[in-house]
Design an enzyme around this catalytic site. Structure first.
Site, short mmCIF file in Angstrom:
data_model
loop_
_atom_site.label_atom_id
_atom_site.label_comp_id
_atom_site.label_asym_id
_atom_site.label_seq_id
_atom_site.Cartn_x
_atom_site.Cartn_y
_atom_site.Cartn_z
CE LYS A 1 -0.69 0.49 4.99
NZ LYS A 1 0.09 1.74 5.09
CB THR A 2 3.96 2.29 1.78
OG1 THR A 2 3.39 2.03 3.07
CG2 THR A 2 4.81 3.53 1.85
CG ASP B 1 -1.08 5.12 4.88
OD1 ASP B 1 -1.64 4.09 4.46
OD2 ASP B 1 0.05 5.12 5.40
CD GLU B 2 -2.21 1.90 8.14
OE1 GLU B 2 -3.25 1.22 8.14
OE2 GLU B 2 -1.07 1.41 8.18
CD GLN C 1 -3.55 -5.27 8.09
OE1 GLN C 1 -2.58 -5.27 8.85
NE2 GLN C 1 -3.43 -5.01 6.79
NE ARG D 1 0.95 -8.24 11.01
CZ ARG D 1 0.78 -7.41 10.00
NH1 ARG D 1 1.67 -6.48 9.76
NH2 ARG D 1 -0.28 -7.50 9.21
#
Length: 769
Positions: A37-38, A220-221, A251, A603
């Site tokens: 995503k970044t 973002d987020e 998330q 993770r």
């Protein structure tokens, strides 16, 4: 397009490329864990500047941390070979602060307004409480109330207090706090965003100016936005604005601090012609890990929907370990870490993830015992936590009333109305007479040398310490610690802690009682309490690794978001612990707990271990536990049971006969206490409908890689697979398996009333039935 950017765009996968090059319209990018995503956000900004010919000052990019904002600016500069100056890239609060500095007059602020950090905020509230003569209300609780109201966009005048006395009192404190900030020209973090949002509402000309300026807004987020942040974005985005939101509803794990996952669903409804793009290719984890995560999260109902996948291959199965108790779980995990390190792998690539901070203690003890350095990420080691240090200080005063450091720590903790002036009087007397604070306190109380209010408060404290000493005299260590935690008021005090931390602090205090119940005094010359306090002091030593050091990472699941590790241990996956007890009866909370499990699973890059204990000590008492529903929701073909002997694992699927946990011996496989038929096959039958409740024939004997089917060679005490036995707590059952050797031999027994249990043979107390 520059050759550098062109090559970078070509390297993107099709959905990433679609998101980056989307026409200037509103878009919602549902970006799964590890899906880049970044990369998409930074490439999108580079695309807008180089291809869409947007000026840097026309772009506003908002994220949640300064670190993320700095990384975004750096990547954009590298892509475009230019300084990112001119771009507005920052956190919500950072952008709001920049706006208020530019428009302080319109915002009704002095030009030199100052920002209050959280400590300054609580000091101000403490002063207001002192002015009201209130020395019992916690400033942190008031600050939490005020901040939560601001996150909802509410001023004190907006709060409905009808019929709520406590709410009326807090609203009045909010009004006084607002007035004090206004007089002093001060704003807190919540005020930055609230007041800048009020600019959009109350100054339409200014809002329209910024709508024309910021033609492109990127967020973002997005799943972590709260009510006020979403309102701020909606007010700023005009009909001509290209709003590009990136987030992952799966998330969203910060509902307890105001995040609204429903903002992602509202986005589609409130912005016309929104384009939804899903990033589902994961570049982090193996196929098995992703399949497990997909299956788990599919049990949540309110989702935008996506399915993570990887072209990196299936990888290893997820290893599942059923521990006898939390100590056995910690031993197993640390032994696996030792094997990992012995094979030449870095310890820093290993993480132990847990739901509650209190769970860290057992792992810390095992790591220190084996001299393995570790780091508690985003938190403190167990014996360094404030609530634990408070409880230990009470115990130190019980052991030695002349301990001035312990005295100073708890004389007004919890608050009992003892002011700084009174304490300074005690210190002066102690210095002048060369006495301890306790000795001075006793003398002043006996001689009447204190004013009435101070004498009452200090007299109450002295009486409490005396009662703790009397109650603990000759009692077991666990009872002494229990009395100190309860009678001191610490448990009640910390239960009211704001910001959702109270429950965790109480759990830590309960874990201190557990630590006392398990403590073995190896120095006969010391009484148990003194030995325990020495043990706690030594455990607060230097085993904590520095950031960046090659040490094992310990953290809560909330702290793990955004991180990744080659090997992950997801521990304590038990009903009532994970998911937490409070969430089990609340669908919205349960779904957030499941999202937290999803975050934990994703993770892991290469290896994932999931473990649970079949019994766990809670407040010094051993209680049966059962595996979490989240384990049930992972497809059995992705799980392999880990056994202690050698390196052999057993696929879970090989143990099944019509339902997860049903093995060759019938109904009841591992962890089978409580989920239909003793296993996981039929949840509706849970809690009391166990087929094993009626007498059953002994299961057939079988050859096993884990134990000799007749008598185990060592440590079995003459017991055999298939033999009917009796247990003092669980009643009658049948032995179905053995594993391990010598003092670590474990026996699996399928009990009529408690399902299947793994027990340490030398502690089980089994007798032939």
């Amino acid at each position: 397009m520059s050759m550098t950017l062109e090559r970078q765009i070509e390297r993107l996968n099709p959905p990433q490329r679609e998101a980056v090059t989307a026409p200037g319209q509103t878009a919602l990018v549902v970006a799964g864990a590890g899906s880049g995503k970044t990369r998409v956000l930074t490439h999108r900004i580079a695309w807008l500047i180089e291809i869409e010919r947007a000026a840097p000052q026309e772009i506003l990019a908002v994220t949640f941390t300064n670190k993320a904002a700095a990384e975004m600016r750096e990547r954009i500069g590298e892509l475009l070979h230019m300084s990112p100056r001119g771009l507005w890239v920052g956190t919500f609060h950072g952008i709001a602060h920049r706006l208020l500095r530019a428009h302080w007059r319109e915002a009704g602020l002095p030009e030199t307004f100052q920002i209050l950090d959280s400590d300054d905020q609580q000091r101000l509230i403490k002063r207001l409480l002192r002015e009201l003569g209130d020395d019992t209300t916690k400033p942190a609780a008031v600050a939490s109330f005020i901040n939560a109201r601001k996150d909802e966009g509410q001023r004190a005048r907006h709060i409905d207090t009808q019929g709520f006395a406590d709410r009326e009192r807090l609203a009045e404190l909010y009004r006084r706090y607002e007035a004090a900030c206004e007089r002093g020209g001060m704003v807190d973090f919540g005020e930055l965003l609230l007041r800048s949002n009020e600019l959009w509402v109350q100054q339409p000309a200014l809002r329209d100016h910024y709508r024309r300026r910021f033609r492109h807004i990127l967020v973002d987020e997005f799943q972590d936005t709260n009510t006020l942040q979403y309102a701020w974005l909606r007010n700023l985005a005009g009909s001509e604005t290209s709003l590009f939101a990136v987030g992952d509803d799966d998330q969203s794990i910060y509902g307890w601090r105001g995040a609204k996952v429903e903002n992602m669903r509202e986005f589609e409804r409130q912005f016309p012609d929104v384009k939804v793009i899903r990033l589902e290719q994961n570049y982090r984890s193996t196929g098995t890990i992703l399949s497990a995560a997909n299956a788990l999260i599919a049990n949540n109902r309110e989702r935008l929907g996506k399915n993570l996948w990887s072209d990196a291959g299936s990888g290893e199965p997820i290893r599942l370990y059923a521990a006898y108790n939390e100590q056995d779980e910690a031993r197993f995990v640390v032994e696996q870490i030792e094997a990992w390190a012995a094979a030449g792998n870095p310890r820093a690539e290993v993480a132990i993830l847990y739901r509650s901070n209190a769970q860290s203690r057992a792992f810390e003890e095992q790591l220190m015992a084996r001299r393995i350095r570790y780091r508690v990420y985003g938190g403190q080691r167990f014996f360094d936590r404030a609530e634990i240090r408070d409880a230990l200080a009470y115990l130190r005063l019980v052991a030695n009333p002349n301990d001035d450091t312990a005295f100073e720590r708890v004389v007004n903790q919890p608050p009992r109305g003892i002011g700084d002036k009174t304490l300074e009087t005690l210190r002066d007397e102690a210095r002048a007479g060369g006495l301890s604070l306790w000795a001075v306190l006793t003398r002043l109380l006996e001689g009447g040398g204190l004013p009435g209010r101070a004498a009452s408060a200090l007299g109450g404290f002295a009486k409490l310490i005396g009662e703790l000493r009397a109650a603990g005299n000759g009692q077991p260590l666990m009872d002494q610690v229990t009395v100190a935690v309860e009678a001191s008021g610490l448990k009640t005090h910390y239960a009211k802690d704001p910001d959702g931390r109270g429950e965790g602090r109480v759990e830590n205090l309960d874990e201190l009682v557990n630590a006392a119940s398990l403590f073995v005094n190896e120095d006969e010359e010391l009484d148990p309490l003194t030995a325990f306090l020495s043990h706690a002091a030594l455990e607060a030593g230097d085993a904590q690794g520095e950031a960046g050091a090659d040490c094992v990472q310990l953290m809560t699941l909330h702290s793990a978001k955004g991180l990744e590790f080659r090997q992950v241990f997801l521990v304590g996956v038990e009903e009532g612990l994970f998911p937490s007890q409070r969430s089990i009866e609340e669908p919205a909370r349960l779904e957030e707990e499941r999202r937290l499990a999803y975050v934990g699973i994703t993770r892991a890059r290469e290896r994932l271990f999931v473990s649970y204990a079949e019994s766990r000590r809670i407040h010094g008492e051993t209680r049966p536990a059962m595996a979490s529903r989240f384990i049930e929701e992972i497809p059995a073909e992705h799980l392999t049971e880990v056994r202690l002997r050698g390196t052999v694992d057993r696929p879970v699927s090989a143990r099944q006969a019509g339902g997860f946990g049903r093995d060759a011996y019938g109904d009841g496989g591992f962890g089978g206490r409580g989920y239909g038929n003793g296993g996981y096959g039929n949840r509706s039958a849970s809690r009391g409908n166990n087929d094993f409740a009626r007498p059953a024939a002994a299961p057939p004997k079988r050859e096993s890689a884990w134990a000799t089917p007749a008598k185990v060679a060592e440590g079995a005490g003459g017991l055999e697979v298939g033999q009917r036995v009796r247990h003092g707590k669980f009643g009658e059952g049948v032995i179905v398996d053995f594993e391990g050797q010598g003092p670590r031999t474990r026996v699996q027994v399928k009990f009529a009333s408690a399902g299947s249990k793994w027990l340490m043979l030398d502690m089980a107390g089994l007798t032939p039935a």
